[in-house]
Design a protein around this motif. Structure first.
Motif, PDB file in Angstrom:
ATOM      1  N   ALA A 157      -3.950  12.835  12.734  1.00  0.00           N
ATOM      2  CA  ALA A 157      -3.058  13.588  11.716  1.00  0.00           C
ATOM      3  C   ALA A 157      -2.106  14.095  12.797  1.00  0.00           C
ATOM      4  CB  ALA A 157      -3.835  14.720  10.989  1.00  0.00           C
ATOM      5  N   GLN A 158      -2.478  14.441  14.076  1.00  0.00           N
ATOM      6  CA  GLN A 158      -1.748  15.225  15.072  1.00  0.00           C
ATOM      7  C   GLN A 158      -0.380  14.278  15.237  1.00  0.00           C
ATOM      8  OE1 GLN A 158      -2.315  17.999  16.158  1.00  0.00           O
ATOM      9  NE2 GLN A 158      -4.466  18.426  16.039  1.00  0.00           N
ATOM     10  N   THR A 160      -6.242  31.518  -1.180  1.00  0.00           N
ATOM     11  CA  THR A 160      -6.099  31.096   0.366  1.00  0.00           C
ATOM     12  C   THR A 160      -5.240  30.036   0.157  1.00  0.00           C
ATOM     13  OG1 THR A 160      -7.944  29.542  -0.325  1.00  0.00           O
ATOM     14  CG2 THR A 160      -8.478  31.507   0.870  1.00  0.00           C
ATOM     15  N   SER A 161      -4.463  29.430  -0.798  1.00  0.00           N
ATOM     16  CA  SER A 161      -3.517  28.770  -0.622  1.00  0.00           C
ATOM     17  C   SER A 161      -2.275  28.969  -0.124  1.00  0.00           C
ATOM     18  CB  SER A 161      -3.205  28.042  -2.132  1.00  0.00           C
ATOM     19  OG  SER A 161      -4.355  27.902  -2.910  1.00  0.00           O
ATOM     20  N   GLY A 162      -1.433  27.865   0.351  1.00  0.00           N
ATOM     21  CA  GLY A 162      -0.054  28.087   0.566  1.00  0.00           C
ATOM     22  C   GLY A 162       0.149  28.952   1.773  1.00  0.00           C
ATOM     23  N   GLN A 167       4.545  14.136  -5.556  1.00  0.00           N
ATOM     24  CA  GLN A 167       3.506  15.086  -5.983  1.00  0.00           C
ATOM     25  C   GLN A 167       3.061  15.868  -4.966  1.00  0.00           C
ATOM     26  OE1 GLN A 167       0.392  14.156  -8.634  1.00  0.00           O
ATOM     27  NE2 GLN A 167       1.490  11.920  -8.395  1.00  0.00           N
ATOM     28  N   GLN A 168       3.018  15.421  -3.581  1.00  0.00           N
ATOM     29  CA  GLN A 168       2.538  16.113  -2.526  1.00  0.00           C
ATOM     30  C   GLN A 168       3.608  17.018  -1.971  1.00  0.00           C
ATOM     31  OE1 GLN A 168       0.920  13.289   0.379  1.00  0.00           O
ATOM     32  NE2 GLN A 168      -1.169  13.303  -0.558  1.00  0.00           N
ATOM     33  N   LYS A 218       0.919  -1.053  -0.058  1.00  0.00           N
ATOM     34  CA  LYS A 218      -0.118   0.235  -0.167  1.00  0.00           C
ATOM     35  C   LYS A 218       0.919   1.272  -0.060  1.00  0.00           C
ATOM     36  CE  LYS A 218      -2.780   0.379   3.607  1.00  0.00           C
ATOM     37  NZ  LYS A 218      -4.024   0.421   4.310  1.00  0.00           N
ATOM     38  N   ILE A 241      -3.254  22.457  -7.665  1.00  0.00           N
ATOM     39  CA  ILE A 241      -4.834  22.468  -7.241  1.00  0.00           C
ATOM     40  C   ILE A 241      -5.778  22.781  -8.558  1.00  0.00           C
ATOM     41  CG2 ILE A 241      -3.984  23.115  -5.131  1.00  0.00           C
ATOM     42  CD1 ILE A 241      -4.900  25.862  -5.675  1.00  0.00           C
ATOM     43  N   LEU A 281       3.325   9.469  -5.307  1.00  0.00           N
ATOM     44  CA  LEU A 281       2.394  10.486  -4.726  1.00  0.00           C
ATOM     45  C   LEU A 281       3.068  11.135  -3.825  1.00  0.00           C
ATOM     46  CD1 LEU A 281      -0.378  11.294  -4.476  1.00  0.00           C
ATOM     47  CD2 LEU A 281      -0.686   9.477  -2.817  1.00  0.00           C
ATOM     48  N   ARG A 284      -0.535   8.655   7.511  1.00  0.00           N
ATOM     49  CA  ARG A 284      -2.405   8.655   7.058  1.00  0.00           C
ATOM     50  C   ARG A 284      -2.683   7.064   6.769  1.00  0.00           C
ATOM     51  NH1 ARG A 284      -5.740   8.908   7.841  1.00  0.00           N
ATOM     52  NH2 ARG A 284      -7.581   9.942   7.475  1.00  0.00           N
ATOM     53  N   LEU A 285      -1.648   6.519   6.086  1.00  0.00           N
ATOM     54  CA  LEU A 285      -2.068   5.111   5.632  1.00  0.00           C
ATOM     55  C   LEU A 285      -2.193   3.965   6.652  1.00  0.00           C
ATOM     56  CD1 LEU A 285      -0.309   4.641   2.256  1.00  0.00           C
ATOM     57  CD2 LEU A 285      -2.501   5.184   2.493  1.00  0.00           C
ATOM     58  N   THR A 321       3.901  12.111   6.472  1.00  0.00           N
ATOM     59  CA  THR A 321       2.652  12.470   6.331  1.00  0.00           C
ATOM     60  C   THR A 321       1.601  11.199   6.031  1.00  0.00           C
ATOM     61  OG1 THR A 321       3.402  14.625   6.206  1.00  0.00           O
ATOM     62  CG2 THR A 321       1.166  14.364   5.741  1.00  0.00           C
ATOM     63  N   LEU A 322       2.171  10.830   4.559  1.00  0.00           N
ATOM     64  CA  LEU A 322       1.450   9.748   4.156  1.00  0.00           C
ATOM     65  C   LEU A 322       1.410   8.327   4.843  1.00  0.00           C
ATOM     66  CD1 LEU A 322      -0.431   9.324   1.253  1.00  0.00           C
ATOM     67  CD2 LEU A 322       1.773   8.414   0.438  1.00  0.00           C
TER      68      LEU A 322
END
Lengths: 361, 339
Positions: free
Chosen positions: A335-336, A284-286, A75-76, A63, A278, A72, A329-330, A325-326
């Protein structure tokens, strides 16, 4: 330094018997590592990166350890990565740039609004956006180099000014992805994807975007410039000791201004890549790019005190954050936990930096 | 002569005082999260128009960014000092601001929460807001109806607002699940459901960037996701980009809440299947009228029957109406949209 400081003879006698050029006490594996790290400061983040990929690979299997997931991550982190490259230049001069994210966002807004509000050809609008980022960077550089204001203060102010201008100018309106795609696809250019090894339905496989390629090229170019050109050596010299650099014939002011200008330019490229990522132009980004870029730089082993560190470090730093992060998440973690671990990494990275410093002290 | 002068001066002072009292008699404050978000811009337009009509002086305040709690507290204090009759407040921090709100109420000001309820909701005199749970429920029902029998095997991604689970995010998320026919577990908490159809929750900060990243993360968990709930339309636009990058933009149903003009246009373009529209202008103009009534004779605003707030309405915007779910067309939605 111990005991009797006035007994100079004894010290000389003792050292004479030890032999002057030998460093018996400093040999050993640890010292070799310390020395290797001193010479190649990007090794630590590279090691952490590889270890974290292996760790999450073992934990999550295919995964995580698939071409799809691994690309990915690229990209992120592309936007943070590009901005971190820019941030590195300033930090190498012992400065800091808090306005990087705001410059990136306003540059993207200018590219979008110039195209859609004024009907300027998109190629020129993109150039205007890039020129704008460079101009703001130059102003930062001028205030730091000529007006002798602290970089932290200058860019703290510039951050607020640019962000407010961004909201006021854009009227906080978003330009939709569909309109951009139909009328000005060049704005989304850096978001163009291509795949390697996807299945017949176009699923899975390694997915890259031009933005990712741009990030890698920017790092490669900066690596070359910093290690092979006079400008690069001057930049390190200014960061290490501006007075010594000045006395050695380096034009400190011009170097500083050019560094901040280059930073602004690279941030504007990040803004362009942001549109690709995006799809839309959104003011509002960034918002967190300044902190995220400093995080990547610090984890990447560039010293906040200037003059030390490899430009490749922040690339690894950004990737480490992306992997955590990923991966977390997986793994289904809150997230904290990501923030907590990244905080620990930042402190760890500075500790390692201080430890490596001892070899040169 | 001297007497005359003193008399004139006194008259001038008293008449000036009276004039001051008049202009101070009815004034109101509008405190929003930011003054650049189109939603709040529309809210301010509504408040300004209603205030001009009612002859009320309106002062507007806003935080610098969403979540700027300090500036909002300072604004409340300024309004108390200013002798305003009432405050319309869209709180950034729904529970921490309660103390400052209590101060204002103790000073005799009418405090109405707009759009975002305080925590607890009765910390304000009244709340004029969208029924966010209903807004979620409408898109949930619509999504279930669109899928028909396939709803039983749906693969659902939930793109929420923030890790801290603010009330607005929980209400929409839980409303969606209820509408879709999923057991909520604790209706005050996101992400505690154990229905196997749910792939996962992730947070977006309500913008395009966050929407894209959250969608990518959940697609990495399960690439077969076919229903996406999003907290708002910018997050939905970001999610769509993530789906497009893997070529799945046409076989995934995205639903959202807000009713901003770019969002409604996205419904027209098929990016979003359906969105629930809310009405900031109405919230603000009704709020100003309530303050005017309170200033005139102390009338307090009343709640919508059966609810603990005044419901300013919500409508499902879609061009693919589903049976049994009330909706308005995209054209109607465009007439009422903001931003």
């Amino acid at each position: 330094m111990s005991g009797n400081a006035d007994d100079y003879e004894a010290v000389v006698k003792a050292s004479a018997t030890e032999g002057v050029a030998e460093f018996e006490g400093r040999k050993g594996v640890l010292v070799h590592i310390q020395h290797a790290l001193h010479v190649n400061p990007a090794l630590v983040p590279l090691f952490v990166l590889v270890m974290s990929i292996i760790l999450f690979g073992l934990l999550l299997g295919s995964k995580f350890f698939s071409p799809f997931a691994l690309t990915l991550i690229l990209q992120q982190v592309q936007i943070v990565g590009i901005v971190a490259a820019a941030q590195s230049l300033v930090i190498l001069t012992a400065g800091i740039d808090l306005s990087v994210g705001a410059i990136a966002v306003l540059s993207s807004v200018i590219m979008g609004q110039f195209t859609f509000r004024y009907g300027i050809p998109v190629e020129i609008a993109v150039i205007c956006g890039l020129a704008f980022g460079t101009a703001i960077g130059s102003i930062n550089g001028w205030l730091v180099a000529v007006m002798k204001l602290p970089p932290f203060i200058v860019t703290l102010g510039m951050w607020q000014i640019v962000l407010a201008a961004n909201f006021l100018y854009s009227r906080n309106a978003t330009i939709r992805s569909q309109e951009i795609e139909a009328e000005a696809p060049l704005l989304q250019f850096l978001g163009t994807t291509f795949k390697i090894g996807a299945d017949a339905d176009g699923r899975g496989g390694a997915t890259f975007t031009y933005g990712v390629i741009a990030m890698v090229l920017i790092f490669a170019l900066l690596f070359y410039v910093l290690s092979q050109t006079a400008w690069g050596r001057h930049l390190y010299a200014v960061g290490d000791d501006p007075e010594a650099a000045q006395l050695s014939g380096v034009n400190v002011k011009a170097t500083l201004i050019s560094v901040y200008a280059a930073t602004g330019f690279i941030c504007a490229i990040a803004g362009w890549a942001l549109i690709g990522r995006i799809g839309s132009v959104s003011p509002t980004s960034g918002q967190l790019l300044n902190i995220e870029s400093i995080t990547a730089v610090v984890i990447g082993g560039i010293s906040l005190f200037g003059g030390r560190g490899s430009i490749l470090g922040p690339l690894f730093g950004a990737l480490i954050v992306g992997v955590f992060t990923l991966g977390l998440r997986l793994a289904g973690a809150d997230a904290q936990w990501t923030y907590l671990l990244i905080g620990a990494l930042i402190i760890g990275a500075v500790a390692v930096d201080q430890w490596i410093r001892k070899v040169s002290a | 002569m001297k007497k005359l002068l003193v008399g004139t001066a006194l008259a001038a002072i008293t008449s000036a005082g009276a004039a001051m009292a008049d202009s101070h008699g009815v004034s109101a404050c509008l405190i929003t999260k930011t003054d650049t978000n189109p939603f709040f811009v529309k809210m301010r337009e509504g408040a300004e128009a209603a205030a001009a009509e009612a002859g009320i002086t309106l002062r507007s305040y806003a935080g610098q960014v969403d979540g700027d709690h300090e500036t909002q507290v300072a604004a409340i204090e300024t309004c108390i000092a200013d002798g305003a009759s009432g405050i319309l407040l869209t709180p950034s921090d729904t529970s921490s601001i309660v103390g400052a709100v209590q101060q204002a109420r103790d000073a005799g000001l009418l405090v109405i929460a707009l759009d975002t309820p305080l925590d607890p909701i009765d910390a304000a005199d009244a709340t004029f807001a969208t029924d966010n749970f209903l807004a979620g429920e409408l898109i949930g029902q619509w999504a279930a109806a669109q899928l028909g029998d396939d709803a039983a095997n749906a693969r659902i991604a939930l793109l929420d607002l923030a890790v801290s689970q603010p009330t607005v995010g929980v209400l929409r998320d839980q409303g969606f699940l209820q509408g879709f026919g999923i057991d909520l577990a604790d209706p005050n908490v996101n992400g505690d459901e154990d229905d196997p159809r749910i792939v996962g929750n992730d947070v977006t900060a309500g913008n395009e960037e966050g929407g894209r990243k959250a969608m990518e993360n959940l697609l990495a968990v399960d690439p077969s996701i076919n229903v996406v709930y999003t907290i708002n339309e910018p997050a939905a636009a970001g999610a769509y980009e993530a789906l497009k990058s893997i070529g799945r933009e046409n076989d995934v149903l995205i639903v959202s809440v807000d009713g901003g003009c770019p969002g409604v246009q996205n419904v027209a373009d098929g990016v979003i299947g359906a969105t629930s529209q809310q009405y900031p202008l109405r919230m603000a103009s009704l709020g100003i009228k309530a303050i005017a009534a309170y200033a005139a004779d102390g009338t307090l605003p009343e709640n919508t029957p059966g609810k603990d707030f005044f419901d300013t309405g919500v409508a499902l915007v879609t061009d693919k109406p589903a049976e049994g779910v009330d909706s308005i067309s995209v054209a109607e939605g465009k007439d009422l949209c903001w931003g």
